[in-house]
Design a protein around this motif. Structure first.
Motif: not given
Ligand code: PCG
Length: 141
Positions: A56, A58-60, A62, A80-81, A106, A109, A111
């Protein structure tokens, strides 16, 4: 202030990497409105990083303090959202700019679909570049 005390560090790059990063920044809807000097300084301060397939990036949701802006140079990532796929991104593209520019968490996300290579600049460096150029502009009036 804290921001003026930040030392910007440049990282050595090949001409090819410099060109790729510059093109990626100029191709981005938000970054392309920056001044040429800001784009060059961001490019200069980006450092290399890599992640394995499945990681991952970036994590939505964050926190804003974790914000880093990336330029992808090798491999593919998926955006993805709320679990729904928005798009895939390949080499030569910027991502992770929205949360820094809007100072928000963020928005999606990201990946790694493959092993990936990226250039990265963190929030503190990015904001310092924004502010220093702002100060220089201000002092010219
Ligand atoms: P940011 O910082 O919100 O982190 C997730 C990133 O995914 C976002 O910035 C964009 O750079 C990138 N992204 C790519 N496509 C989309 C999209 O369609 N919607 C959103 N919200 N982000 C996207």
């Amino acid at each position: 202030s804290q921001l003026t005390d930040v030392t910007l560090t440049s990282y050595c790059k090949t001409k090819e990497s410099r060109d790729l990063i510059q093109r990626a920044l100029m191709d981005n809807d938000f970054m392309k409105h920056l001044e040429q000097g800001q784009i060059l300084t961001i490019m200069d301060c980006m450092h290399p990083t890599s992640l394995a397939k499945g990681c991952c990036v970036i994590q939505e949701g964050d926190d804003v303090r974790l914000n880093v802006v990336f330029v992808l140079t090798e491999g593919m990532v998926e955006v993805t959202k709320q679990g729904k796929k928005l798009c895939s991104i390949g080499p030569g593209k910027v991502f992770g700019e929205l949360a820094i520019l809007y100072n928000c968490t963020r928005t999606a996300t990201v990946t790694a679909l493959t092993d990936i290579k990226l250039w990265a600049i963190d929030r503190q460096g990015f904001q310092t570049i924004m502010m220093r150029t702002g100060l220089i502009k201000h002092s010219q009036y």
